[in-house]
Design a protein around this motif. Structure first.
Motif, PDB file in Angstrom:
ATOM      1  N   ILE A  53       0.847  -1.205   0.000  1.00 53.52           N
ATOM      2  CA  ILE A  53       0.000   0.000   0.000  1.00 53.52           C
ATOM      3  C   ILE A  53       0.874   1.242   0.000  1.00 53.52           C
ATOM      4  O   ILE A  53       0.670   2.184  -0.774  1.00 53.52           O
ATOM      5  N   PHE A  54       1.892   1.253   0.872  1.00 53.81           N
ATOM      6  CA  PHE A  54       2.734   2.445   0.955  1.00 53.81           C
ATOM      7  C   PHE A  54       3.635   2.574  -0.270  1.00 53.81           C
ATOM      8  O   PHE A  54       3.915   3.687  -0.725  1.00 53.81           O
ATOM      9  N   LEU A  55       4.048   1.433  -0.823  1.00 61.54           N
ATOM     10  CA  LEU A  55       4.823   1.479  -2.069  1.00 61.54           C
ATOM     11  C   LEU A  55       3.986   2.151  -3.159  1.00 61.54           C
ATOM     12  O   LEU A  55       4.447   3.054  -3.863  1.00 61.54           O
ATOM     13  N   ASN A  56       2.733   1.721  -3.257  1.00 61.88           N
ATOM     14  CA  ASN A  56       1.828   2.269  -4.254  1.00 61.88           C
ATOM     15  C   ASN A  56       1.650   3.777  -4.071  1.00 61.88           C
ATOM     16  O   ASN A  56       1.695   4.555  -5.024  1.00 61.88           O
ATOM     17  N   CYS A  82       1.923  -3.911  -7.476  1.00 62.80           N
ATOM     18  CA  CYS A  82       1.102  -3.558  -6.314  1.00 62.80           C
ATOM     19  C   CYS A  82      -0.338  -3.980  -6.542  1.00 62.80           C
ATOM     20  O   CYS A  82      -0.968  -4.602  -5.668  1.00 62.80           O
ATOM     21  N   LEU A  83      -0.872  -3.662  -7.716  1.00 65.21           N
ATOM     22  CA  LEU A  83      -2.277  -3.957  -7.978  1.00 65.21           C
ATOM     23  C   LEU A  83      -2.511  -5.465  -7.934  1.00 65.21           C
ATOM     24  O   LEU A  83      -3.533  -5.926  -7.432  1.00 65.21           O
ATOM     25  N   LEU A  84      -1.529  -6.247  -8.460  1.00 61.83           N
ATOM     26  CA  LEU A  84      -1.673  -7.708  -8.414  1.00 61.83           C
ATOM     27  C   LEU A  84      -1.687  -8.205  -6.967  1.00 61.83           C
ATOM     28  O   LEU A  84      -2.478  -9.076  -6.609  1.00 61.83           O
ATOM     29  N   VAL A  85      -0.808  -7.627  -6.152  1.00 66.43           N
ATOM     30  CA  VAL A  85      -0.795  -8.020  -4.741  1.00 66.43           C
ATOM     31  C   VAL A  85      -2.147  -7.724  -4.104  1.00 66.43           C
ATOM     32  O   VAL A  85      -2.720  -8.551  -3.388  1.00 66.43           O
ATOM     33  N   PHE A  86      -2.691  -6.537  -4.397  1.00 69.53           N
ATOM     34  CA  PHE A  86      -3.993  -6.181  -3.824  1.00 69.53           C
ATOM     35  C   PHE A  86      -5.056  -7.173  -4.275  1.00 69.53           C
ATOM     36  O   PHE A  86      -5.893  -7.614  -3.489  1.00 69.53           O
ATOM     37  N   ARG A 143      -5.453   6.071  -5.324  1.00 67.00           N
ATOM     38  CA  ARG A 143      -4.538   5.246  -4.532  1.00 67.00           C
ATOM     39  C   ARG A 143      -4.840   5.219  -3.047  1.00 67.00           C
ATOM     40  O   ARG A 143      -4.720   4.174  -2.421  1.00 67.00           O
ATOM     41  N   PRO A 144      -5.254   6.354  -2.441  1.00 66.30           N
ATOM     42  CA  PRO A 144      -5.560   6.269  -1.004  1.00 66.30           C
ATOM     43  C   PRO A 144      -6.701   5.293  -0.700  1.00 66.30           C
ATOM     44  O   PRO A 144      -6.836   4.846   0.436  1.00 66.30           O
ATOM     45  N   ILE A 145      -7.511   4.957  -1.732  1.00 71.44           N
ATOM     46  CA  ILE A 145      -8.606   4.007  -1.498  1.00 71.44           C
ATOM     47  C   ILE A 145      -8.080   2.705  -0.910  1.00 71.44           C
ATOM     48  O   ILE A 145      -8.707   2.104  -0.035  1.00 71.44           O
ATOM     49  N   PHE A 146      -6.919   2.276  -1.381  1.00 72.29           N
ATOM     50  CA  PHE A 146      -6.384   1.018  -0.868  1.00 72.29           C
ATOM     51  C   PHE A 146      -6.020   1.153   0.609  1.00 72.29           C
ATOM     52  O   PHE A 146      -6.223   0.238   1.396  1.00 72.29           O
ATOM     53  N   GLY A 517      -2.526  10.272  11.468  1.00 74.43           N
ATOM     54  CA  GLY A 517      -1.482  10.341  10.447  1.00 74.43           C
ATOM     55  C   GLY A 517      -2.010   9.735   9.157  1.00 74.43           C
ATOM     56  O   GLY A 517      -1.872  10.326   8.079  1.00 74.43           O
ATOM     57  N   GLY A 518      -2.663   8.574   9.261  1.00 74.61           N
ATOM     58  CA  GLY A 518      -3.201   7.905   8.080  1.00 74.61           C
ATOM     59  C   GLY A 518      -4.246   8.752   7.385  1.00 74.61           C
ATOM     60  O   GLY A 518      -4.237   8.925   6.159  1.00 74.61           O
ATOM     61  N   LEU A 519      -5.131   9.329   8.209  1.00 73.50           N
ATOM     62  CA  LEU A 519      -6.207  10.158   7.668  1.00 73.50           C
ATOM     63  C   LEU A 519      -5.628  11.372   6.952  1.00 73.50           C
ATOM     64  O   LEU A 519      -6.053  11.734   5.840  1.00 73.50           O
ATOM     65  N   THR A 520      -4.645  12.000   7.605  1.00 76.33           N
ATOM     66  CA  THR A 520      -3.996  13.157   7.011  1.00 76.33           C
ATOM     67  C   THR A 520      -3.319  12.754   5.702  1.00 76.33           C
ATOM     68  O   THR A 520      -3.392  13.487   4.713  1.00 76.33           O
TER      69      THR A 520
END
Lengths: 750, 750
Positions: A53-56, A82-86, A143-146, A517-520
């Motif tokens: 997720i953070f890589l993405n 990343c998308l394949l991992v998701f 991307r933040p959706i993930f 932090g995540g929300l921000t």
């Protein structure tokens, strides 16, 4: 038959583990699914998901406009990976959960949609790029959706749900606030518009209605006070009354009202969520009990052997003695089985960190007993344990602080002396106290000290070597050395009891602060990507001595004479992901945000201001207020909660078994002293305490408990044992704003 | 004998009245003292005291440096007059209270000291002035003491006590915060001090430790963000991390912690104070009961006649029917006496505003029944009552808003049309509804409408007259007309149900907000007087076209090139009391306060900054946080509290007697409709409802209740009736931070 029992055990373990970690995934109960579910929850799988997720998210650093440019092929391969991992994670999840639940859950649909759209966008962009056409990578917003929607991010989703629930009420207050703003603007237009006044920059003052609304909105955030008032005030002192009334009504009253509404709803919502979790937990424990129960006399129970197998499965890391302790607590009268009431507590029991203190002799006492036990050695250890030892080093830290403030050379001679003193201090302490205890899990300050000192030592030596061999001062290393030197001073705070209390509160708040932090991060990512699309390259930074055209106007003649250029804000631009984050941080701090808004509006047109206003509303009015609410709530919970029932039970049992140390002896020096005296006793007679096999237990320090756990305890007491709660379906379908019907309504009392 | 009974009654009335208004003055019980005490509490005496307190405070406007200069003789005569009034009030108080209580009370000693010192100072200053020597009027700092210490200012004293109780905890957080600030400053010195960077103004950047501390303190208040970061950020983007860490730790976490500590203590303290008041009240009611009680069967009671005399004495304004209603509630079974339990409620009963609605026919219906009852008249009234009537006028208001925004002439033709429409609206409403009801005490919006419209009408006519006869537009009148025109638009808010709820909360908060007005006044007065002594005349304002020397540098060459002069802030000075207040207001808003601090420090020396830092700590960190705490608490109490027990009892009784209207029918249009139908019924049969003699009662709308009263109810439920509470002495000596021992400890549950 044995296999069926084995499967029941596995299923029960899944329930208990869910209860322990507050997961609420309705998984299938087939043997294969349960095995897959255990795999799904394995910490390595979860860590890997977060990593991708953070890589993405961080791909934005390498894609155009890039901080560190990578070829398009590289970033797109990484993104596809990343998308394949998701996709894999989602498939795994689908195999584990019930079919209808999976497809009814908006989270999963969202993730699938985002994967599909991202791939499509990547494909289109790639093809267009081959033909040399530049288009927008619009899927990057997604991307933040993930981050939000993967099951691991429960806290962030909860915060977002909390925001969603607060929105209707916030909206009404906001409309009223806007009404007040529009009214005041109308008054301002009438009062000042025809006076032909000028601002300090020589621009017409309060002539255009929309500009007045913007200026007064900025005044609500206090960012242009008192400048916006000065022309009218210079004209007549009485006009100050208009601005005073405005500030009282809008800045003080309305902004407090926003905080009150957000806080009130946050609290209400949090209570309901936590109550739901507590119900879930109870329900899961009862499911597990029903799987393992056997008849015993008039009641159903779980037999000891079965119970031990279960605990081994759920918490493979616990030691035998710890397991034995838990059993003694659950099976109080040593009847050979655990009844329902005690069984239900298991999840809580497992959550309480019981630290097994092995009473060991110091390694030196084993290797060189004569030397370690000699009179000088005993004296030395006595000195180190004395209060004066702490005071001496506090004094040394203070002297060090003065030296840091005074010294002129970058690394002075005194620095070596202080470093040596600190190293000696640590060595002495390790000599006196048992090393494995000294570096125990909960000895925060010991770890802190040691890490800081050795990092400082390494960096200082490295720098000295570089300097003597290559005659070169590395600026980065020097900076790190400076910071480490100053950080060492923090230790003095821990010597003062009152400061410790405040520090504990702060440390307890950290884990949940990460949620914000995540929300921000989510909000910043979205706004940064929009900002880069809208403002990329419009404003350039040139070093001070540059002679590029319009270097003083940030490379854009439209900024001539603007406050933005005059403030030398050129480096605050949206030219890459990192810069955008810094600009957004500055906008979160609020001050001078109107200068940014006006600057970018000069360059790209007036609608640009909407971007800045939207960011202010989302980030400052909603998220910062939620953050403040959270800190307030955390603080009050910290102050109002004491030890839980279960913890008290465990402690009692530990004391009964004669294997405990009191929590109030937990101050680490005292604890270690205490341990040593216990050790002597054991050496002495080895009688009554032989059963403890050199072990004592203690409840891990209260210092490192999360607010979430504290809150959950508050509500668990409300649920009667016999209340088996609602079914999973019912709990999942509960609207978060409705209280759970069967619970005693404590809402009105609170 | 009769005289003794009379005196008992008078004494009991004093107790009941004290309980009703939550006074806690231990007065003497001699007949003469009780009479004096009734006089002491007379509203005229209290109003006069307040008048002289504010007169005394506003003397600063007329003394040098004066806004409106008056000769020294005049101001000193006024001051002596004020001091004499205060002395008189204090003497009156001394005659009323017990001797030892009076001399033990710090308030009284404070007032006496302040009077004495003020007279001494006035004398010395006067004599020195005669000889032409200028000295400092140092006693002026003491004037707020009268505002704080007169018994009437209980709320302000309570807020100050709350601050005093919060101070120790605030101090620890503040020390930790200062430690963090000093640490970060040290890091900043090490990191940036040797880079030879320059600020946007070309000054050296982060060279001097004390300056760094000040700059970073300003950054905590966000006032110099992002300027303070830009030089380091321009040098290397990584340095932004330092400032981000700083802002997160100090601005977000520590400032929230301040709010949390202040709020937590405020709440705790408020609860104890209110609980103390509730005990006091109960105690006083029991004293009164004991004075009047007679034996009746097995219990002591107060007989009806005695009870009525008492109520007449305590609340001479209540109507006979109201008194009868209260008796029916207190003496539920009409036994001719009131028992202890009911008697104790009397203070609360008197506090509930029961509005007597006289069911009267419209005056026109009496004077011209044929006309008023005719078909067109009925149709007209029907139209006015219809929802569409409200909607029509809401639409007219919106159109008016557009006209106001668009029109170019100062008073246009359209304005007359709108004014006429509004006047017609009011006339129609008065025609339809009963006028005395329409202008009832609780009909806030009707009053608002009518006042605004008639003020606007008067001002517009006045202006038109001036214009046509003297060809002269008075700017003041025009400004007032503008404001009134815009204020009319507020009415639209009341049409929307959701906004009404928020407005009610806001209106409820107003009375206690005045407390904070008082507190702010005290702080402002003290700082304004200090500011005038320190900075008077140092900075001058010159109009834009002035050619005085140094006009652009505010008359002071030390300000050349300073941000203060460049921002055209010259009119923000301490040259008189009014200017000082405006400057302090701007400092409260925080933004640009460092520009003020630096400006005044340039002119008078660096220690001047301490004045500004002190003001920031006192006003922003403490008082604004208390204000926010108060708004939060008020908001939560508003949301969580419903009708009180006593109110419910009254309402039940009213309903039982068939003389009520439901509270949920209180929406004024509906209410008035309802009344008319009741009227018809009465006209019709005059049977069952004849006893009501054309009266209905209702509990005055919840809209206008104070937070204090709401909170008090929360705690009263906790005190058992039989608990006579502590003695007066004990209650008075209770430390405000200790909970009252005998009360059920609800602290932990809350």
């Amino acid at each position: 038959m044995a296999e069926a029992a084995e499967q029941d055990l596995l299923l029960a373990a899944a329930f208990v583990s869910d209860a322990q970690y507050n997961r609420n995934i309705p998984f299938r109960t087939s043997p294969e699914a349960v095995r897959l579910y255990h795999l799904y929850n394995h910490w390595m799988m979860r860590t890997a998901t977060y990593f991708f997720i953070f890589l993405n998210l961080s791909l934005a650093l390498f894609e155009e406009p890039a901080v560190y440019p990578l070829p398009f092929l590289a970033t797109s391969v990484l993104e596809v990976l990343c998308l394949l991992v998701f996709l894999g994670r989602l498939t795994h999840f689908a195999k584990v959960t019930l079919h209808n639940v999976f497809w009814k859950d908006a989270k999963n649909i969202c993730i699938m949609g985002a994967i599909l759209l991202s791939l499509t966008d990547l494909g289109i962009y790639g093809v267009l790029r081959l033909y040399g056409v530049r288009s927008i990578r619009w899927s990057r917003f997604m991307r933040p959706i993930f981050l939000i929607n993967f099951a691991e991010s429960r806290q962030i989703r909860r915060a977002l749900r909390s925001i969603r629930n607060t929105l209707p009420e916030i909206t009404y207050v906001f409309l009223l606030f806007m009404f007040s703003l529009l009214m005041f603007s109308l008054m301002a237009l009438k009062l000042f518009g025809e006076r032909n006044l000028q601002t300090a920059e020589g621009l017409p003052y309060f002539k255009n209605y929309l500009e007045i609304v913007f200026d007064l909105y900025v005044l609500v955030t206090t960012a242009n006070s008192p400048d916006v008032m000065m022309p009218a005030f210079d004209f007549s002192s009485w006009y100050a009354l208009f601005f005073i009334a405005f500030v009282i009504v809008n800045t003080y009253i309305f902004m407090s009202l926003f905080l009150a509404v957000v806080y009130n709803n946050y609290k209400k919502h949090l209570k309901n969520e936590i109550r739901k979790l507590a119900y879930m937990k109870r329900r899961k424990m009862i499911e597990a009990f029903n799987l393992l129960k056997e008849e015993e006399g008039e009641q159903f129970v779980v037999r000891e052997a079965r119970w031990k197998q279960l605990v081994k499965l759920v918490a493979p890391d616990t030691s035998n003695s710890h397991r034995e302790l838990l059993l003694r607590i659950s099976d109080d009268e040593q009847k050979g089985f655990v009844d329902k009431k005690s069984f239900v507590q298991l999840a809580d029991l497992l959550n309480i960190q019981v630290v097994t203190l092995k009473i060991r002799r110091h390694p030196l006492a084993r290797w060189a007993p004569a030397l370690y036990g000699s009179a000088p050695s005993r004296l030395l250890r006595g000195l180190v344990r004395h209060r004066a030892f702490v005071w001496t080093f506090d004094a040394i830290i203070l002297i060090n602080a003065v030296f840091i403030a005074l010294d002129e050379d970058s690394i002075s001679y005194a620095e070596w002396v202080f470093l040596a003193l600190y190293v000696i201090e640590i060595l002495l302490k390790v000599y006196t106290y048992e090393p494995r205890e000294f570096f125990g899990k909960t000895q925060f300050w010991n770890w802190f000290d040691t890490l800081i000192i050795f990092a400082a030592l390494t960096a200082t030596i490295l720098n000295a070597t570089l300097q003597s061999t290559m005659r070169y001062n590395s600026q980065q290393i020097l900076d790190i050395v400076f910071i480490l030197r100053v950080l060492r001073l923090i230790r003095i705070v821990d010597s003062i009891q009152r400061f410790q209390v405040i520090m504990n509160t702060l440390i307890n708040i950290v884990p949940t602060m990460l949620t914000f932090g995540g929300l921000t991060l989510v909000v910043y990512c979205v706004f940064a990507i929009i900002g880069m699309e809208a403002f990329h390259g419009k404003i350039q930074y040139f070093p001070a001595n540059s002679n590029a055209p319009h270097a003083l106007e940030c490379g854009n003649p439209a900024l001539k004479d603007s406050l933005f250029a005059r403030g030398k804000y050129c480096k605050n631009n949206f030219n890459n992901f990192a810069s955008s984050f810094i600009v957004l941080m500055e906008l979160t701090v609020v001050n001078q945000w109107h200068v940014f808004a006006n600057g970018f509006a000069n360059v790209t047109g007036q609608p640009a201001k909407l971007y800045f206003i939207a960011f202010h509303i989302v980030m400052v009015i909603i998220i910062v207020n939620i953050f403040v609410s959270f800190i307030l709530e955390a603080f009050f919970v910290e102050y109002s909660l004491e030890k839980s029932e279960v913890e008290t039970a465990i402690e009692q049992k530990i004391q009964e078994l004669g294997m405990g140390v009191q929590e109030d002896e937990l101050q680490h020096e005292q604890l270690l002293d205490n341990m040593e005296s216990a050790e002597h006793e054991l050496e002495g007679d080895g009688g009554a305490k032989a059963q403890s096999k050199g072990l004592v237990f203690k409840i891990a320090s209260k210092r490192y408990r999360t607010v979430d756990a504290l809150l959950q305890r508050m509500f668990e007491a409300e649920i009667p044992l016999e209340d088996e709660g609602l079914s999973f379906e019912e709990i999942l379908n509960l609207s978060p704003s409705s209280a759970i019907p069967r619970s005693p309504s404590s809402e009105s009392a609170a």
